[in-house]
Motif scaffolding. Structure first.
Motif, mmCIF file in Angstrom:
data_model
loop_
_atom_site.group_PDB
_atom_site.id
_atom_site.type_symbol
_atom_site.label_atom_id
_atom_site.label_comp_id
_atom_site.label_asym_id
_atom_site.label_seq_id
_atom_site.Cartn_x
_atom_site.Cartn_y
_atom_site.Cartn_z
ATOM 1 N N PHE A 160 65.954 68.460 9.848
ATOM 2 C CA PHE A 160 67.066 68.067 9.319
ATOM 3 C C PHE A 160 67.198 67.729 7.987
ATOM 4 N N PRO A 161 67.559 68.926 7.142
ATOM 5 C CA PRO A 161 67.535 68.652 5.632
ATOM 6 C C PRO A 161 68.574 68.067 4.912
ATOM 7 N N ARG A 162 69.558 67.883 5.735
ATOM 8 C CA ARG A 162 70.585 67.189 5.245
ATOM 9 C C ARG A 162 71.043 65.545 5.573
ATOM 10 N N ARG A 163 69.985 65.173 6.601
ATOM 11 C CA ARG A 163 70.053 63.939 7.010
ATOM 12 C C ARG A 163 69.050 62.903 6.437
ATOM 13 N N LYS A 164 69.355 61.737 6.177
ATOM 14 C CA LYS A 164 68.626 60.749 5.834
ATOM 15 C C LYS A 164 67.797 60.459 7.279
ATOM 16 N N LEU A 165 66.331 60.370 6.812
ATOM 17 C CA LEU A 165 65.428 60.136 8.037
ATOM 18 C C LEU A 165 64.752 58.925 7.903
ATOM 19 N N ILE A 166 64.754 58.150 8.987
ATOM 20 C CA ILE A 166 64.238 57.071 9.123
ATOM 21 C C ILE A 166 62.958 57.150 10.304
ATOM 22 N N ILE A 167 61.772 56.912 9.766
ATOM 23 C CA ILE A 167 60.383 57.319 10.718
ATOM 24 C C ILE A 167 60.035 55.782 10.992
ATOM 25 N N ILE A 168 59.903 55.716 12.355
ATOM 26 C CA ILE A 168 59.382 54.373 12.716
ATOM 27 C C ILE A 168 57.998 54.691 13.632
ATOM 28 N N TRP A 169 56.813 54.136 13.068
ATOM 29 C CA TRP A 169 55.337 54.303 13.665
ATOM 30 C C TRP A 169 54.733 53.245 13.641
ATOM 31 N N ASP A 170 53.432 53.479 14.191
ATOM 32 C CA ASP A 170 52.279 52.378 14.239
ATOM 33 C C ASP A 170 51.752 52.246 13.045
ATOM 34 N N LEU B 154 53.845 62.192 -0.636
ATOM 35 C CA LEU B 154 55.232 62.601 -0.236
ATOM 36 C C LEU B 154 56.339 62.002 -0.447
ATOM 37 N N LEU B 155 56.197 60.613 -0.389
ATOM 38 C CA LEU B 155 57.466 59.584 -0.528
ATOM 39 C C LEU B 155 57.695 59.569 -2.029
ATOM 40 N N ARG B 156 56.641 59.627 -2.871
ATOM 41 C CA ARG B 156 57.106 59.904 -4.409
ATOM 42 C C ARG B 156 57.619 61.067 -4.571
ATOM 43 N N GLN B 157 57.439 62.274 -4.102
ATOM 44 C CA GLN B 157 58.248 63.602 -4.350
ATOM 45 C C GLN B 157 59.730 63.590 -3.727
ATOM 46 N N LEU B 158 59.911 62.909 -2.616
ATOM 47 C CA LEU B 158 61.397 62.884 -2.125
ATOM 48 C C LEU B 158 62.190 61.932 -2.779
ATOM 49 N N GLU B 159 63.646 62.110 -2.843
ATOM 50 C CA GLU B 159 64.487 61.160 -3.040
ATOM 51 C C GLU B 159 64.538 59.832 -2.127
ATOM 52 N N PRO B 160 64.714 58.695 -2.807
ATOM 53 C CA PRO B 160 64.658 57.688 -1.801
ATOM 54 C C PRO B 160 65.659 57.807 -0.582
ATOM 55 N N ASP B 161 66.849 58.289 -0.523
ATOM 56 C CA ASP B 161 67.666 58.433 0.529
ATOM 57 C C ASP B 161 67.376 59.547 1.625
ATOM 58 N N GLN B 162 66.211 60.190 1.238
ATOM 59 C CA GLN B 162 65.827 61.172 2.216
ATOM 60 C C GLN B 162 64.990 60.640 3.115
ATOM 61 N N LEU B 163 63.943 59.784 2.904
ATOM 62 C CA LEU B 163 62.874 59.589 4.032
ATOM 63 C C LEU B 163 62.546 58.210 3.916
ATOM 64 N N GLU B 164 62.703 57.375 4.742
ATOM 65 C CA GLU B 164 62.117 55.767 4.785
ATOM 66 C C GLU B 164 60.972 55.821 6.055
ATOM 67 N N LEU B 165 60.243 54.907 5.667
ATOM 68 C CA LEU B 165 59.065 54.853 6.591
ATOM 69 C C LEU B 165 58.960 53.350 7.061
ATOM 70 N N TYR B 166 58.760 52.856 8.277
ATOM 71 C CA TYR B 166 58.734 51.701 8.809
ATOM 72 C C TYR B 166 57.680 51.557 9.811
ATOM 73 N N MET B 167 56.783 50.486 9.537
ATOM 74 C CA MET B 167 55.756 50.336 10.564
ATOM 75 C C MET B 167 56.109 49.296 11.643
ATOM 76 N N LEU B 168 55.670 49.580 12.792
ATOM 77 C CA LEU B 168 55.744 48.686 13.858
ATOM 78 C C LEU B 168 54.859 47.661 14.022
ATOM 79 N N PRO B 169 54.968 46.256 14.380
ATOM 80 C CA PRO B 169 54.141 45.336 14.350
ATOM 81 C C PRO B 169 52.745 45.707 14.959
ATOM 82 N N ALA B 170 51.415 45.499 14.576
ATOM 83 C CA ALA B 170 50.126 46.018 15.259
ATOM 84 C C ALA B 170 50.297 45.510 16.808
ATOM 85 N N HIS B 171 49.583 46.222 17.355
ATOM 86 C CA HIS B 171 49.317 46.273 18.912
ATOM 87 C C HIS B 171 50.460 45.984 19.724
ATOM 88 N N SER B 172 51.538 46.638 19.251
ATOM 89 C CA SER B 172 52.930 46.668 19.975
ATOM 90 C C SER B 172 53.375 47.982 20.477
#
Length: 177
Positions: A75-85, A98-116
């Motif tokens: 998905f090269p032209r889409r902003k990606l939001i990744i949600i994982w544990d 990898l995050l440092r290499q990409l533009e801020p609007d290309q990929l964002e990572l979010y962490m789920l709460p522990a044990h959920s």
């Protein structure tokens, strides 16, 4: 585009869901290499997309970064939001690089709460594969055989976007309840 990501493993030793044994006798299944497994990572989206990768060994930070690149390439032209544990490989140095290499609007990572796990619809991928497909109660003699059966089942799921969408509304998934 939002993706939920999770990993699982599939062993030569069967994932018994239901079986029959003589009453009063312990269930004994003789199998070697029961602790070795194929490791799988997948990402699913609310639109019914599924991306996956299979490895013969466990996932490290470098493999997580490679998987993120694979999603980015799909998905090269889409902003990606990744949600994982909160697995340590998800916020290792390779992922940070990898995050440092990409533009801020290309990929964002979010962490789920522990044990959920109930907050991650991707958990339903593993539940489906291990309990509702021909991988249930399956004992393979070789990893090649296991990989072939695993790929067949994941590809069937990948080609069924409506089934993937339903995983977001599964009763065990508290995210969309």
């Amino acid at each position: 585009m939002i993706f939920f990501v999770d990993e699982s493993s599939f062993s030569l030793f069967p994932n018994l869901v239901k079986s029959y044994f003589r009453k009063g006798k312990p269930a004994i299944i003789k199998r070697f290499l029961r602790f070795k497994a194929l490791n799988v990572i997948s990402a699913i989206s609310p639109e019914g997309k599924l991306i996956y990768h299979i490895r013969n060994s466990r996932y490290l930070g470098v493999h997580m970064a490679d998987f993120l690149r694979k999603i980015r390439k799909a998905f090269p032209r889409r902003k990606l939001i990744i949600i994982w544990d909160r697995a340590t490989t998800h916020y290792g140095e390779e992922v940070k690089e990898l995050l440092r290499q990409l533009e801020p609007d290309q990929l964002e990572l979010y962490m789920l709460p522990a044990h959920s796990p109930e907050l991650n619809p991707d958990e339903q991928v593993w539940k489906h594969l291990k309990q509702e497909t021909n991988l249930r109660n399956l004992a393979c003699k070789t990893f090649k055989e296991l990989r072939e059966k695993l790929v067949d089942n994941v590809e069937n799921l990948k080609n069924n976007p409506n089934r993937i969408i339903k995983m977001f509304f599964h009763p065990d998934c508290g995210f969309y309840a």
